[in-house]
Design an enzyme around this catalytic site. Structure first.
Site, PDB file in Angstrom:
ATOM      1  N   ASP A 452      46.684 -66.992 -34.209  1.00  0.00           N
ATOM      2  CA  ASP A 452      47.555 -65.828 -34.363  1.00  0.00           C
ATOM      3  C   ASP A 452      46.691 -64.625 -34.719  1.00  0.00           C
ATOM      4  O   ASP A 452      45.544 -64.782 -35.146  1.00  0.00           O
ATOM      5  CB  ASP A 452      48.565 -66.055 -35.505  1.00  0.00           C
ATOM      6  N   ASP A 756      52.716 -70.066 -37.919  1.00  0.00           N
ATOM      7  CA  ASP A 756      53.348 -69.789 -39.211  1.00  0.00           C
ATOM      8  C   ASP A 756      54.866 -69.869 -39.165  1.00  0.00           C
ATOM      9  O   ASP A 756      55.506 -70.053 -40.169  1.00  0.00           O
ATOM     10  CB  ASP A 756      52.904 -68.421 -39.758  1.00  0.00           C
TER      11      ASP A 756
END
Length: 1037
Positions: A452, A756
């Protein structure tokens, strides 16, 4: 050849099949100590039993939740059970029995809840305010009456239990019996105390082996216990004394008001208070895959379930073992964790070597016995047998058993556990929590990391630095620029902007009691927007005024929608919708904007193009772009429905999220290590490209692609495109999952992926190594991950890779060292037995050698910290041979050297050294033993690097290694000089000590010469499972 011999010991590193787990267990045929060898191996029978109990509990819950028949409720009787409050509860002011409230919630008993008076009545009986939560003073009494939010856990094992495990070694038990028999025969033939020396020597050696083994295993267990505690740390936000705060789920009490949001785990049983679009996944409890929509009509929440979407507040009613989740948690760890592929492979190696060792041991015993009997027959003594003869045969048997002790490398698979435990403990200190043992191992083979952007490559400390409003872009730098923005913007526009910020937010401003300052609780993006709003409303409390508006409906942000919307009832009776999110998505929903005069005007195509240019300009400065919009809802619009079009664009903000310090260097390190970094983000492609260039991961020839374009590629196009992808922007979790799947299946990559959000769970499960973010990550993401990066930092991921490689190479070093000892000990004793009729190494000496090469060798070599050189070579290829050609070269070379030296000493030592007299044989055997041990000490140092000549680099940084080397040498001096009575040694003069050390030390130049022999060359000039080419010149050092 390795693949053929170890075909039954191949195991998938993630989710191995039960067949594969059973296959390798049945293939392990020679085990000295079943309890110790299989202590860190899953108990499949216990696991099946636990699964049956778990399914029974789930079925019970499913019946109660979904069949909805009174006869199938948890209470057995047809009538309502009468609960009598304890005097303690009455004295504390509580009005409901713990079991009564537990039965209402777990039975989803709406009727009883309504009879009592609903959730407000429950709150009153629990002495709690639904707004302010419980008071801190009442925590103790709540825990005493309603219980603690903890689950029954197995008691930890004591040190004595590990001693008992170490004593279960079959060969040690046989040796203990031999020792006792030896003492009995010795006393009968030689008297007290001389006759006891041999037997007592064996017993003392066994005692030393057991104690050292137990201490090592106990320390490992403590490391795993610490790790287990860390894994169970989950935090939730609650209201207490009117303030929102973060606490551990273990500190939750009945009456707590808990805030729930997407990705959270419901920490206890409870009743819904308020919220929006709260969707709960109850599959972990009931097995039902369909999520449940929680409303005031269906208000019951069960511990252990997951928030799939939405947000809300709940009142905790039941905690700990009174919940069904508590009963499930009891069964959760039954059966243990799956073993790692390396543990299984080394069990295979130990089995094969053990069979060879057993053969040699039997042959040695047979040869010694036959020679003894033949000699006795030749001397005409065959008919007369004395206790001395019996003692000699017993010694032969003890030597054979001790050869098995040395030959069966029980320490090989256990060394993996030791190395992993050490690495996991170190990684925990370095902010990486390894949830599954195999992940630490697999990370060393990672060839690709899909990461990410936000919070991993960047700091996740966001601040609004630019704003475009009323067709004008402005820099935002503190109060002055905020005042300037207000000066040049009409009050009506500022007012609607503040409403868009304060009404459409999941963050909250709370005042700190200690310093009186405002603190913002929420995601970094939400906090940045709220901070910007507070900056604009510094002279009047617009945030406080938000309570005058009524929230009618909320659609929370998630990674699929990429926007958050809210429907608000205005104080004057009107209804207004606010929307914010990914700039391109919100812009498409707008057909109006606010012009430079503060008037709402139509937004034509060229106007939208101008806004797109502003978005791209902001994004090219590495800013995250967020659009805010609103829409007035008229009476014809469907009630409580948030529109998807017809919005008026209020403003565009650019949020700065700086790149983390050290990320660029970490990315370069990964590239040098042969690891490809791919950024997968939901952000604008220009923002993603700007950040990627700043991090150094978007290189010339690299491709940046958007999720929708990637989705539309055909399989043939993917084969061409995927290897070049370095950035994927505006991606959905589905795109990440597709990328990971294709990288693994199409290209055979070993893929690590970060995640996440709740929707990242499939990609985290699919990847070889799932890395969840500890700060930004949801509980759902963490539960599906193999490693939790506790500081969300990319540099920590690189550290995990380094330790993963260190574990693999450390085990290789240990295997090389142990196999050398195995070969030499077996061959020298066997050949000596065949030729001379006696073994130069006694049972006590072999037990000491076994301790050096097993527990102490593992501690020295398997716990070495990683060095930077590990990240200057490509990763280990998937399915590569574990025992490599360079390892065989070193093993065979060192074995030949040691056998030649020890053979010369054994067969011609007396003549060469000029030894004579009655004790010449004892002196020679002591010298052989001493030289053999020092050969192992120096070979332990040689084994520190399989390829490089300079084996001293970093040696003095590893205090464990240095301590074990010095302790081994020191204890060897004690054995030879002071324990000769028990160890069958005699003190040596300084010349023989020097000779022993020189013989051992000479193995170092031998090792250097061996490393110059090329054994592996291919077209890519790489060797050792794809590691760097064999060094030459200065690089050889």
């Amino acid at each position: 050849m390795e693949k053929t011999l170890l075909k039954d010991f191949e195991l998938q590193h993630k989710n191995p099949s039960v067949e594969a787990l059973r296959r390798w267990r049945s293939a392990v045929t020679l085990v000295k100590n079943h309890r110790r060898r299989f202590r860190m191996v899953a108990d499949l029978d216990k696991r099946v039993q636990a699964e049956q109990i778990k399914q029974g509990i789930k079925e019970k819950i499913r019946i109660a939740l979904y069949v909805q028949k009174a006869a199938l409720q948890f209470i057995d009787a047809g009538n309502r059970v009468e609960y009598k409050l304890s005097s303690e509860a009455r004295d504390s002011g509580f009005g409901i029995h713990p079991d009564e409230i537990a039965s209402i919630v777990r039975g989803h008993d709406n009727k009883t809840l309504n009879d009592i008076g609903g959730v407000e009545s429950i709150a009153r009986k629990l002495l709690v305010s639904v707004d302010g939560g419980v008071s801190e003073e009442s925590i103790n009494s709540r825990q005493q009456i309603y219980g603690f939010n903890r689950y029954t856990e197995k008691p930890s094992r004591s040190f004595l239990m590990f001693v008992w495990d170490a004593l279960q070694d079959l060969t040690l038990i046989i040796l203990m019996v031999c020792a006792v028999v030896s003492i009995v025969i010795g006393i009968a033939t030689e008297g007290w105390p001389k006759g006891t020396y041999d037997g007592v020597g064996i017993i003392l050696s066994i005692f030393l082996v057991v104690v050292v083994t137990a201490v090592s295993d106990y320390k490992q267990s403590l490391q795993f216990r610490d790790l287990d505690k860390e894994k169970k740390k989950i935090f939730v936000q609650v209201n207490r004394d009117g303030k929102r705060q973060k606490i551990s789920i273990y500190d939750i009490v009945v009456g707590d008001v808990v805030h729930l949001s997407t990705g959270d785990q419901v920490p206890a049983d409870g009743i819904f208070l308020s919220g929006y679009s709260l969707l709960i996944d109850e599959s972990s409890l009931s097995g039902e895959s369909e999520p449940v929509n929680i409303t005031e009509e269906k208000p019951f929440l069960l511990s252990g379930t997951k928030v799939q979407d939405g947000q809300g507040k709940m009142l905790v009613t039941t905690v700990g073992m009174r919940t069904e989740w508590g009963k499930l948690m009891e069964t959760l760890n039954e059966g243990g964790e799956d073993e790692t592929p390396l543990q299984v492979k080394l069990n295979g190696v130990a089995t094969i070597i053990g069979k060879i060792g057993l053969t040699f041991a039997i042959l040695t015993f047979v040869v010694l016995t036959v020679r003894f009997v033949v000699e006795k027959a030749l001397h005409g003594d065959f008919a007369s047998w004395s206790s001395d003869d019996a003692k000699k045969l017993l010694d032969f048997f003890a030597i054979a058993v001790t050869i098995i002790v040395v030959a069966v490398p029980e320490g090989l698979p256990l060394a993996v556990t030791l190395s992993l435990a050490f690495a996991m403990k170190k990684l925990m200190n370095d902010k990486a929590l390894v949830r599954h043992l195999s992940a630490c191992e697999t990370m060393g083979s990672a060839s690709c990391i899909c990461t990410d952007k936000t919070g991993t490559l960047t700091t996740n400390k966001m601040v609004v630095t630019k704003a475009w409003i009323c067709e004008k872009a402005m820099q935002i730098k503190g109060t002055e620029s905020a005042n300037e923005l207000k000066t040049c913007t009409s009050e009506g526009v500022i007012n609607i902007l503040l409403q868009a910020i304060f009404q459409n937010t999941s963050a909250e401003v709370v005042k700190d009691d200690k310093n009186g300052k405002d603190t913002i609780l929420g995601t970094p993006t939400e906090s940045a927007l709220l901070e910007f709003g507070c900056l604009l409303s510094a002279d009047f409390d617009a945030y406080a005024q938000r309570r005058e508006y009524k929230i009618l409906k909320v659609e929370p942000f998630n990674s699929v929608r990429k926007k958050m919307s809210v429907l608000v009832g205005l104080p004057n009776g009107g209804v207004r919708a606010f929307c914010k999110g990914a700039s391109e998505i919100i812009l498409k929903m707008c057909d109006k904007t606010i012009d430079c005069n503060g008037e709402v005007v139509d937004l034509p195509e060229d106007g939208a193009n101008n806004v797109s240019d502003v978005i791209n300009a902001f994004a090219s400065e590495a800013l995250r772009t967020i659009c805010l919009a609103f829409k007035e809802i008229n009476e014809t619009h469907e009630p409580n429905s948030i529109p998807d079009s017809g919005y008026t664009l209020i403003a565009l903000v650019g949020i700065k999220d700086p790149v983390r310090p050290g990320v660029k260097e970490a990315v370069q390190t990964c590239m040098a290590a042969g690891i490809t970094i791919r950024m997968v983000t939901g952000d604008n492609i220009n923002t993603a490209k700007a950040i990627a260039k700043e991090c150094g991961l978007l290189t010339e020839g690299g491709l940046a692609i958007e999720g929708p374009d990637f989705r539309d590629l055909s399989p043939e196009q993917m084969k061409d495109v995927i290897p070049r992808i370095q950035v994927m922007a505006r991606s959905l979790p589905l795109d990440k999952h597709k990328l990971v799947t294709n990288l693994r299946k199409m290209f055979g990559e070993v893929v690590a992926v970060t995640g996440d959000g709740t929707n990242d769970a499939p990609a985290l499960r699919e990847a070889d190594i799932g890395l969840a973010m500890g700060i930004a990550g949801t509980e759902v993401a963490k539960e599906n991950a193999d490693v939790i990066i506790m500081d969300d930092n990319f540099t920590t991921i690189v550290n995990v890779v380094k330790w993963g490689r260190a574990v693999y190479i450390n085990i290789q070093k240990f295997v090389q060292f142990q196999l050398t000892v195995n070969v030499v000990a077996l061959v020298i004793n066997f050949i000596s037995a065949c030729i001379t009729g006696s073994a130069p190494l006694t049972a006590v000496q072999l037990l000491w050698v076994n301790l050096i090469m097993d527990t102490l060798g593992a501690l020295a070599l398997a716990t070495e910290p990683p060095n930077d050189g590990l990240l200057k070579r490509p990763p280990v290829a998937r399915g590569a041979n574990f025992i490599t050609k360079p390892m065989w070269r070193n093993i065979i070379g060192q074995s030949i050297y040691q056998l030649i030296i020890l053979g010369i000493l054994n067969f011609d030592g007396k003549r060469l050294l000029g030894l004579g007299g009655s004790d010449s044989t004892k002196i020679l055997n002591t010298l052989i033993f001493n030289s053999f041990v020092f050969c192992q000490v120096f070979n332990e140092i040689n084994s520190r690097d399989i390829d490089k000549i300079n084996i001293f680099r970093g040696m003095f940084d590893s205090w464990i290694f240095m301590a074990i080397i010095f302790a081994t040498a020191a204890f060897q001096v004690v054995i030879v000089e002071f324990l000769g009575t028990f160890a069958s040694t005699v003190p040596l003069n300084w010349q023989f000590w020097l000779l022993s050390v020189v013989i051992g030390a000479f193995s170092m130049p031998i090792a250097a010469i061996l490393k110059c022999i090329p054994v592996e060359r291919d077209a890519s000039k790489q060797h050792r499972d794809g590691y760097e080419a064999l060094p030459s010149g200065p690089e050889l050092a």
